[in-house]
Write a protein that holds these residues in place. Structure first.
Motif, PDB file in Angstrom:
ATOM      1  N   GLN A   1       0.790  -1.231   0.000  1.00 59.22           N
ATOM      2  CA  GLN A   1       0.000   0.000   0.000  1.00 59.22           C
ATOM      3  C   GLN A   1       0.824   1.284   0.000  1.00 59.22           C
ATOM      4  OE1 GLN A   1      -2.801  -0.085   3.263  1.00 59.22           O
ATOM      5  NE2 GLN A   1      -4.044  -1.697   2.333  1.00 59.22           N
ATOM      6  N   LEU A   2       2.022   1.241   0.562  1.00 52.75           N
ATOM      7  CA  LEU A   2       2.788   2.475   0.720  1.00 52.75           C
ATOM      8  C   LEU A   2       3.643   2.779  -0.504  1.00 52.75           C
ATOM      9  CD1 LEU A   2       3.971   2.067   4.426  1.00 52.75           C
ATOM     10  CD2 LEU A   2       2.025   3.393   3.556  1.00 52.75           C
TER      11      LEU A   2
ATOM     12  N   PRO B   1      11.238   0.539  -0.149  1.00 56.93           N
ATOM     13  CA  PRO B   1      12.087   0.531  -1.349  1.00 56.93           C
ATOM     14  C   PRO B   1      11.281   0.582  -2.640  1.00 56.93           C
ATOM     15  CG  PRO B   1      11.841  -1.695  -0.512  1.00 56.93           C
ATOM     16  CD  PRO B   1      11.151  -0.794   0.469  1.00 56.93           C
ATOM     17  N   GLU B   2      11.950   0.945  -3.719  1.00 57.25           N
ATOM     18  CA  GLU B   2      11.317   0.926  -5.044  1.00 57.25           C
ATOM     19  C   GLU B   2      10.896  -0.499  -5.407  1.00 57.25           C
ATOM     20  OE1 GLU B   2      10.512   3.171  -7.278  1.00 57.25           O
ATOM     21  OE2 GLU B   2      11.404   5.009  -6.463  1.00 57.25           O
ATOM     22  N   THR B   3      11.781  -1.451  -5.117  1.00 56.70           N
ATOM     23  CA  THR B   3      11.515  -2.847  -5.403  1.00 56.70           C
ATOM     24  C   THR B   3      11.677  -3.657  -4.134  1.00 56.70           C
ATOM     25  OG1 THR B   3      12.381  -2.583  -7.665  1.00 56.70           O
ATOM     26  CG2 THR B   3      12.157  -4.833  -6.821  1.00 56.70           C
TER      27      THR B   3
END
Length: 213
Positions: free
Chosen positions: A165-166, A205-207
């Motif tokens: 969700q974030l 993190p992005e991933t």
């Protein structure tokens, strides 16, 4: 509100393991000492919770609240969600000190009533709100900062929801308990009135790493 000078030190892995056991015992002991009910105004209707709370209510000391907000670099433009918000002190402190908009989530209606009364006394009702909700059913996508004082197993159970969700870059701060295999970006200790407290900090993190998926 006056805050004592914080004592912040780096801690090693072995001391974290020892501290975690001590913090768990302290959390349980404080929960047994904390009142389970509060007096509410006669005009306030208190609804029954939909289920039992995930953790007992233990207030976060003001010194720890201050450090949690500082380590997350909370500022006016943030939206702070406090999961298990209790009497509302973290959300209220962020609104008072930084002008931050905040949302407190707690399943216990008595805590919501208490938090609303505290927000009114602090004159921050225009910037904060408190919702009686199950934190596992709460939409957190608006948050730029999330604060926690739960328990290790609840943190780990919550972790997939946080990733899902974030937005990347959202800051997460936990009092005393970590996120299992998700290693924190920073760990600091804060001297409270009776003991040292641990504060953990992460950024989404992005991933998501494979081991956390």
């Amino acid at each position: 509100m006056q805050f004592k000078k914080l004592f912040v030190v780096a801690i090693g892995v072995s001391s974290l393991m020892f501290a975690g056991c001590t913090q768990q015992r302290d959390f349980d002991a404080q929960a047994q000492q904390s009142p389970t009910t509060i007096e509410t105004p006669a005009t306030t209707e208190v609804e029954a919770p939909e289920r039992e709370p995930d953790v007992p209510y233990v207030p976060t000391p003001d010194e720890v609240v201050t450090q949690m907000l500082q380590i997350a670099n909370v500022k006016k433009g943030d939206v702070l969600y406090d999961l298990g918000s209790g009497d509302g002190r973290i959300v209220i402190a962020a609104a008072q000190k930084y002008g931050t908009r905040g949302v407190g989530i707690d399943i216990n209606p008595e805590r919501i009533s208490e938090a609303n009364a505290n927000a009114q006394a602090a004159k921050v009702t225009d910037r904060v709100q408190f919702r009686q909700q199950d934190l596992f059913k709460t939409d957190l996508s608006e948050a730029t900062v999330v604060t926690l004082y739960l328990l290790p197993d609840i943190n780990v159970k919550l972790r997939p929801q946080l990733f899902r969700q974030l937005k990347p870059g959202t800051r997460i701060v936990s009092h005393d308990f970590d996120m299992g295999e998700w290693k924190p970006d920073r760990v600091v200790q804060v001297q409270g009135p009776t003991r040292q407290h641990t504060v953990y900090y992460w950024t989404v993190p992005e991933t998501v790493p494979a081991n956390l998926q």
